[in-house]
Design an enzyme around this catalytic site. Structure first.
Site, PDB file in Angstrom:
ATOM      1  N   ASP A  67     -33.719 114.405  39.984  1.00  0.00           N
ATOM      2  CA  ASP A  67     -32.570 113.751  38.910  1.00  0.00           C
ATOM      3  C   ASP A  67     -31.737 114.806  38.227  1.00  0.00           C
ATOM      4  O   ASP A  67     -32.517 116.050  38.009  1.00  0.00           O
ATOM      5  CB  ASP A  67     -33.178 112.756  38.074  1.00  0.00           C
ATOM      6  CG  ASP A  67     -34.208 113.018  37.449  1.00  0.00           C
ATOM      7  OD1 ASP A  67     -34.639 114.145  37.135  1.00  0.00           O
ATOM      8  OD2 ASP A  67     -35.435 112.088  37.304  1.00  0.00           O
ATOM      9  N   ASP A 136     -42.658 102.103  31.319  1.00  0.00           N
ATOM     10  CA  ASP A 136     -42.476 100.726  31.913  1.00  0.00           C
ATOM     11  C   ASP A 136     -42.215 100.644  33.557  1.00  0.00           C
ATOM     12  O   ASP A 136     -41.719  99.936  34.144  1.00  0.00           O
ATOM     13  CB  ASP A 136     -40.784 100.484  31.388  1.00  0.00           C
ATOM     14  CG  ASP A 136     -39.889 101.693  31.691  1.00  0.00           C
ATOM     15  OD1 ASP A 136     -40.280 102.614  32.491  1.00  0.00           O
ATOM     16  OD2 ASP A 136     -38.778 101.545  31.389  1.00  0.00           O
ATOM     17  N   HIS A 138     -40.999 103.129  35.413  1.00  0.00           N
ATOM     18  CA  HIS A 138     -39.949 103.802  36.343  1.00  0.00           C
ATOM     19  C   HIS A 138     -40.281 105.032  36.909  1.00  0.00           C
ATOM     20  O   HIS A 138     -41.186 105.585  36.329  1.00  0.00           O
ATOM     21  CB  HIS A 138     -38.851 103.966  35.224  1.00  0.00           C
ATOM     22  CG  HIS A 138     -38.847 105.132  34.205  1.00  0.00           C
ATOM     23  ND1 HIS A 138     -39.222 105.139  32.855  1.00  0.00           N
ATOM     24  CD2 HIS A 138     -38.675 106.419  34.423  1.00  0.00           C
ATOM     25  CE1 HIS A 138     -39.121 106.164  32.433  1.00  0.00           C
ATOM     26  NE2 HIS A 138     -39.022 107.047  33.250  1.00  0.00           N
TER      27      HIS A 138
END
Length: 261
Positions: A67, A136, A138
């Protein structure tokens, strides 16, 4: 998926670095997908030590980015391209000509996302993708409720993520970009081998949801259950919420040595 419980982060780094070294021994020009953050650093440090000792040759290895921030110049010290150059490429002695990543400065961001997906395909696909996981669940910047079929795309950072990342920008949230390019979950799942490393008690709930929970977009990492070769490496703290922890320890302890991870 295979779950390997190790004593600590360093042991996890050694295990994954050894898997990368064996892959490069079989396929010297393997494409390794890498992630930023503090969790994978023991992997990069262990692999760099193997390079220095001559145990592995990375002369033909290729590196792919997971990313990138949108709008940060490539040479900005906190662009993920710069971070990976400092933490992965330079310690391994790998040049930028062996690196591929999305263009976060492109005028046509969507076009850049599509171009990066195509670049990964044209390169023959990622052989081993290293992943971290958020509290969470991700992976990459695929936040909860991301499509499990998603491709490389632009995502808007949550306010909490920008607050968390402000520490890398002199504590100034205004310097943190609002958007990122991330490989989508569908893109990530195309890698031949997925290796997720998680350490610390703060990741325990996310690890349990990923490994033992249902496949659900609310926990993006649970999509790894769909992959034919996914390995989750966790330290004791991150494994503390796993109901089947003893089973995972038993199966790994009795695994044929030649099989690797």
């Amino acid at each position: 998926m295979e779950v390997v419980i190790v004593p600590d982060a360093q042991a996890g780094g050694e295990l994954i670095a050894e898997a990368m070294a064996k892959l490069l021994g079989r396929k010297p020009d393997a494409l390794l997908g890498v992630a930023t953050g503090s969790t994978p650093l023991p992997v990069y440090e262990a692999l760099a030590a193997k390079v220095r000792s001559g145990a592995v040759d990375v002369g033909r290895a290729r590196i792919a980015q997971l990313d990138e921030y949108v709008g940060l110049p490539a040479d900005h010290p906190e662009s993920y391209r710069s971070v990976l150059r400092r933490e992965v490429l330079e310690p391994l002695g790998i040049g930028m000509e062996q690196f591929t990543g999305p263009d976060g400065t492109a005028e046509d961001v969507q076009g850049a996302c599509e171009a990066y997906d195509k670049a990964l395909t044209d390169a023959g696909g990622v052989d081993l993708q290293l992943l971290g996981i958020g509290t969470d669940g991700h992976i990459g910047f695929n936040e909860p409720c991301s499509s499990l079929a998603s491709r490389t795309r632009i995502k808007t950072l949550t306010e909490q993520t920008r607050i968390d990342n402000a520490r890398f920008f002199d504590g100034d949230i205004d310097q943190v970009p609002h958007h990122v390019i991330t490989q989508g979950i569908g893109t990530i799942l195309e890698a031949r081998h997925l290796v997720l490393l998680a350490t610390g008690e703060g990741k325990a709930d996310a690890v349990a949801a990923t490994v033992e929970g249902p496949i659900a977009a609310v926990c993006p990492a649970s999509a790894l259950q769909l992959h034919p070769h996914a390995t989750v490496v966790v330290d004791e703290a991150a494994a503390s919420k796993l109901k089947l922890a003893d089973y995972f320890r038993h199966t790994y302890a009795n695994k044929p040595e030649w099989q690797g991870i």
